[in-house]
Design a protein around this motif. Sequence first.
Motif: not given
Lengths: 198, 173
Positions: A37-38, A41-42, A45-46, B28-30, B36
């Motif tokens: 899941f991480e 996320y990586r 996320a953006g 996209d915008e981190a 996390w």
Amino acid sequence: MLTVVTESLIEAPAVPDDGSEERSLVAAAARGEMRAFEALYRRHAGRVHGVIARLVGGHGARAEDLTQEAFVRAWQALPAFRFESAFSTWLHRLAVNTALMELRSRRSRPQDEGDSDEEVFDLIGSADSAGHTTALSMDLERAVASLPPRARAVLVLYDVEGWKHEEIAAELGMAVGSSKAQLHRARNLLRDRLEAHA
Amino acid sequence: MNTNHNDDTRRDDLPDALRWQLRAMRRDEAPEHDLWAGIAQRIQEQPRQVAPQRPRWIAPVALAATLVLAVGMIGFWRSGGEGPAKPGAESGQRESLVQAEAQGMRRQYQAAMIEVGPGRPPAELQPAFDELDRNAALILDALAHNPDSRLLLEQLRRTYARRLALAQKVAYA
């Protein structure tokens, strides 16, 4: 200008396609593997943060809190994910829903943030640290962010994300006609503000 | 995906440049911070609410329950629900028949709902569920005051059938 914009539209997405690797990660995360899941996320996320920031009109702590909330909700909902759509599509939808839920809850607390144009103009007209009004340096992104929340949500979903009015109406719990009216209102406000500060 | 070319958008059409600029905002915008650690902490604190896996046999069972509702109604119409009104004690018997049928229908509906499972509907469908439940309660109340009403009985059947169909749709989505 259009060339630049078009190039940015056709550039390769930051997230790879939902191939076998993505599928494996999703399946592992659904089984409860945090590392998988991480990795998801990586990857995403953006994209999640981007759409949430556009919907709430800012990139600060509020957008980050909602991004975190969206991923927590995704983790909870993953066991029910059946690969009927791409994971990225499912997650994007969940992110939009998370942001809209927050907008709806704020709407039920009128003292927090109303759709009052006066409030918005107050925000636009506030002085920055250099003593100039922020309105003087307003660009499109800031103009969109300055729209009343509901009108902004409809404009972002329609003109930026490419949703249909029927989808927007269902997600926002409004009639299709209301979605069209909000879009009309948002576009007019947007044009007025851009012209006023050109 | 909308095409931005329908009549509704022409009325307040955007200049092409602005339209493209808006579409270009989709990027996209981190987040500024790595989120996390917070996400990991929260999902460890909140164990998943794992929905019980529904065996594959449930779908036919729930479908059968729906059919029982429908067939029960047909049987009711053919046996005691039709024909001229009967006076006196017979009328009272027919009233209790309507009520008995309503109660039987309610039990069948509840059994079917147990089979379908207590799945939580998505937020956008919750008002529809609430409205159907409210309607069913109102109809049952009305039947208590008007126990001879075949119209109410039919409305109750339709309401239960809709509620069950909606629950099935959510359960097997």
